[in-house]
Design a protein around this motif. Structure first.
Motif, PDB file in Angstrom:
ATOM      1  N   GLN A  29       0.842  -1.197   0.000  1.00 57.84           N
ATOM      2  CA  GLN A  29       0.000   0.000   0.000  1.00 57.84           C
ATOM      3  C   GLN A  29       0.877   1.246   0.000  1.00 57.84           C
ATOM      4  N   THR A  30       2.015   1.179   0.655  1.00 59.51           N
ATOM      5  CA  THR A  30       2.954   2.298   0.677  1.00 59.51           C
ATOM      6  C   THR A  30       3.429   2.632  -0.737  1.00 59.51           C
ATOM      7  N   GLU A  31       3.742   1.595  -1.511  1.00 57.50           N
ATOM      8  CA  GLU A  31       4.156   1.815  -2.905  1.00 57.50           C
ATOM      9  C   GLU A  31       3.004   2.402  -3.721  1.00 57.50           C
ATOM     10  N   LEU A  32       1.804   1.899  -3.501  1.00 58.46           N
ATOM     11  CA  LEU A  32       0.631   2.432  -4.195  1.00 58.46           C
ATOM     12  C   LEU A  32       0.459   3.905  -3.876  1.00 58.46           C
ATOM     13  N   ASP A  33       0.540   4.257  -2.601  1.00 60.49           N
ATOM     14  CA  ASP A  33       0.383   5.657  -2.209  1.00 60.49           C
ATOM     15  C   ASP A  33       1.453   6.534  -2.843  1.00 60.49           C
ATOM     16  N   GLU A  34       2.670   6.024  -2.928  1.00 62.32           N
ATOM     17  CA  GLU A  34       3.748   6.789  -3.556  1.00 62.32           C
ATOM     18  C   GLU A  34       3.426   7.069  -5.027  1.00 62.32           C
ATOM     19  N   VAL A  35       2.902   6.070  -5.707  1.00 63.05           N
ATOM     20  CA  VAL A  35       2.531   6.225  -7.112  1.00 63.05           C
ATOM     21  C   VAL A  35       1.404   7.267  -7.248  1.00 63.05           C
ATOM     22  N   LEU A  36       0.409   7.173  -6.388  1.00 63.64           N
ATOM     23  CA  LEU A  36      -0.719   8.113  -6.441  1.00 63.64           C
ATOM     24  C   LEU A  36      -0.277   9.539  -6.105  1.00 63.64           C
ATOM     25  N   ARG A  37       0.627   9.673  -5.138  1.00 63.52           N
ATOM     26  CA  ARG A  37       1.149  11.005  -4.795  1.00 63.52           C
ATOM     27  C   ARG A  37       1.960  11.575  -5.952  1.00 63.52           C
ATOM     28  N   LEU A 100      -0.885   3.170 -14.038  1.00 64.27           N
ATOM     29  CA  LEU A 100       0.170   3.138 -13.029  1.00 64.27           C
ATOM     30  C   LEU A 100      -0.060   1.999 -12.033  1.00 64.27           C
ATOM     31  N   VAL A 101      -1.306   1.826 -11.616  1.00 64.88           N
ATOM     32  CA  VAL A 101      -1.627   0.735 -10.687  1.00 64.88           C
ATOM     33  C   VAL A 101      -1.367  -0.619 -11.358  1.00 64.88           C
ATOM     34  N   ASP A 102      -1.728  -0.745 -12.624  1.00 62.47           N
ATOM     35  CA  ASP A 102      -1.448  -1.982 -13.369  1.00 62.47           C
ATOM     36  C   ASP A 102       0.049  -2.267 -13.415  1.00 62.47           C
ATOM     37  N   GLU A 103       0.842  -1.237 -13.701  1.00 58.73           N
ATOM     38  CA  GLU A 103       2.294  -1.410 -13.777  1.00 58.73           C
ATOM     39  C   GLU A 103       2.861  -1.849 -12.426  1.00 58.73           C
ATOM     40  N   LEU A 104       2.364  -1.253 -11.354  1.00 59.89           N
ATOM     41  CA  LEU A 104       2.817  -1.631 -10.015  1.00 59.89           C
ATOM     42  C   LEU A 104       2.462  -3.090  -9.737  1.00 59.89           C
ATOM     43  N   ALA A 105       1.233  -3.469 -10.045  1.00 59.78           N
ATOM     44  CA  ALA A 105       0.780  -4.838  -9.804  1.00 59.78           C
ATOM     45  C   ALA A 105       1.541  -5.858 -10.651  1.00 59.78           C
ATOM     46  N   LYS A 106       2.020  -5.439 -11.805  1.00 56.26           N
ATOM     47  CA  LYS A 106       2.759  -6.353 -12.685  1.00 56.26           C
ATOM     48  C   LYS A 106       4.230  -6.471 -12.309  1.00 56.26           C
TER      49      LYS A 106
END
Length: 116
Positions: A29-37, A100-106
């Motif tokens: 979730q920390t990585e997700l938040d970083e991407v969203l920020r 971006l979320v797709d790239e993170l998940a992949k």
């Protein structure tokens, strides 16, 4: 023409789905938040506030402190459509976020996701 339903979905309703998606793929979730920020310019506190007050996606992007100028470097397909070819600005912002979320998940490296 009426706005697509996705514009009126709350960020708070989508965020847990993003968290589930990335955590299923051993990301955090920390990585997700970083991407969203990175995408929106929100601070962590501001991001949490957007979730708490349940803004819709239209308001979420309208109130974004600073949309990252490098977001235009995001390329690829989401829901069968190339994000760089989407003409409607709000839909493009939403699809940038999805991509971006797709790239993170992949499993893509965070530095590459953040176009740095």
């Amino acid at each position: 023409m009426a706005d697509p339903k996705v514009y009126h979905m709350t960020f708070a309703s989508i965020y847990p789905m993003y968290v589930d998606k990335v955590e299923r793929k051993n990301r955090t979730q920390t990585e997700l938040d970083e991407v969203l920020r990175w995408l929106t310019g929100y601070s962590q506190e501001q991001l949490l506030e957007q979730i708490a007050v349940e803004v819709d996606l239209e308001q979420f992007f309208a109130e974004a402190p600073r949309l990252n100028p490098n977001r235009t470097l995001i390329k690829g397909v989401v829901c069968g459509v190339r994000v760089e070819n989407i003409e409607e600005p709000l839909m493009q912002e939403i699809r940038y976020m999805d991509k971006l979320v797709d790239e993170l998940a992949k499993g893509k490296a965070l530095a590459k996701i953040l176009r740095s």
